[in-house]
Design a protein around this motif. Structure first.
Motif, mmCIF file in Angstrom:
data_model
loop_
_atom_site.group_PDB
_atom_site.id
_atom_site.type_symbol
_atom_site.label_atom_id
_atom_site.label_comp_id
_atom_site.label_asym_id
_atom_site.label_seq_id
_atom_site.Cartn_x
_atom_site.Cartn_y
_atom_site.Cartn_z
ATOM 1 N N LEU A 1 0.831 -1.214 0.000
ATOM 2 C CA LEU A 1 0.000 0.000 0.000
ATOM 3 C C LEU A 1 0.863 1.261 0.000
ATOM 4 O O LEU A 1 0.586 2.209 -0.740
ATOM 5 C CB LEU A 1 -0.928 -0.007 1.218
ATOM 6 C CG LEU A 1 -1.864 1.192 1.359
ATOM 7 C CD1 LEU A 1 -2.816 1.271 0.170
ATOM 8 C CD2 LEU A 1 -2.653 1.120 2.658
ATOM 9 N N SER B 1 2.392 1.698 -3.378
ATOM 10 C CA SER B 1 1.366 2.107 -4.350
ATOM 11 C C SER B 1 1.059 3.594 -4.223
ATOM 12 O O SER B 1 0.942 4.306 -5.231
ATOM 13 C CB SER B 1 0.083 1.299 -4.113
ATOM 14 O OG SER B 1 0.324 -0.070 -4.271
ATOM 15 N N THR C 1 1.885 6.357 -7.124
ATOM 16 C CA THR C 1 0.752 7.091 -7.704
ATOM 17 C C THR C 1 0.933 8.599 -7.547
ATOM 18 O O THR C 1 0.691 9.362 -8.494
ATOM 19 C CB THR C 1 -0.563 6.640 -7.029
ATOM 20 O OG1 THR C 1 -0.706 5.228 -7.192
ATOM 21 C CG2 THR C 1 -1.751 7.331 -7.655
ATOM 22 N N SER D 1 -1.633 -0.165 -8.396
ATOM 23 C CA SER D 1 -1.911 -0.415 -6.980
ATOM 24 C C SER D 1 -2.815 -1.628 -6.805
ATOM 25 O O SER D 1 -2.617 -2.431 -5.882
ATOM 26 C CB SER D 1 -2.583 0.817 -6.358
ATOM 27 O OG SER D 1 -1.779 1.957 -6.530
#
Length: 219
Positions: free
Chosen positions: A39, A42, A46, A139
């Motif tokens: 997480l 990701s 992003t 993700s």
């Protein structure tokens, strides 16, 4: 509106950067032993991707073509350094668990590919939507792989025990293979196979036809 929505959602499945274009595989294999690391990675990728796409799109008319790659890499590397330093400042333990993989976002093919192929030729709004869609697609794959690996490898999710381990008096014997890199490779391969089986148009055409061996004649 519809075009913007398509730009955002298309990279989730139809043009997923990992399962369709086979990009960002190294980090997908390395940081998916736990949901928390997947997480964090990701979110970092992003944010860097969206910010890089917005900045490069804003100044695209002022970037000489001959040095465009140098400018793009410089902007991406600067954003990665900021993300890495923020992670070290506010989540030092997680930064240590991710080791060099946050820094390697600068060399991630998804980031450079989307800035070169889309942000350099489109306004900031669509470019950031495209970057956000690709970041979410990346993700989704990382979190799915991490979900399987952590659940069956450690019997937990986000460090919270869900399956009582035999070592602690429970019934579940963890599959340690899931915590090794080959398991991520196998899970990712099965995921790619499943998606291309359900959506055959995503598979690349064969470069050559299989040649059947001639039958042996019996004498």
């Amino acid at each position: 509106m519809i075009k913007g929505l398509r730009t955002l959602t298309d990279p989730l499945v139809e043009n997923n950067p990992v399962t369709v274009h086979i990009l960002g595989i190294c980090s997908a294999l390395a940081v998916t032993t736990a949901m928390a690391t997947a997480l964090t990675m990701s979110i970092a990728l992003t944010l860097v991707l969206v910010a890089a796409a917005g900045i490069i799109s804003l100044i695209r008319a002022h970037i000489p073509g001959a040095i465009r790659l140098i400018v793009q890499i410089t902007i991406i590397a600067a954003l990665v350094i900021v993300a890495d330093q923020l992670l070290r400042a506010f989540a030092y333990e997680m930064s240590q668990r991710l080791t060099v993989f946050v820094s390697l976002i600068a060399t991630n093919c998804i980031v450079l590919g989307r800035t070169e192929a889309f942000a350099l030729h489109n306004p900031p709004g669509p470019s950031m939507l495209d970057a956000l869609g690709n970041g979410l697609g990346y993700s989704a794959v990382l979190l799915l792989v991490a979900f399987i690996r952590e659940l069956f490898g450690s019997g937990s999710l986000f460090g919270i025990s869900l399956l009582p381990l035999a070592a602690d008096g429970g019934w579940y014997q963890p599959l340690r293979l899931m915590l090794l890199a080959p398991s991520a490779f196998i899970i990712l391969g099965l995921l790619i196979w499943a998606i291309r089986s359900l959506r055959p148009h995503l598979a690349e055409p064969r470069e050559f036809a299989l040649r059947h061996a001639p039958r042996e004649t019996r004498t």
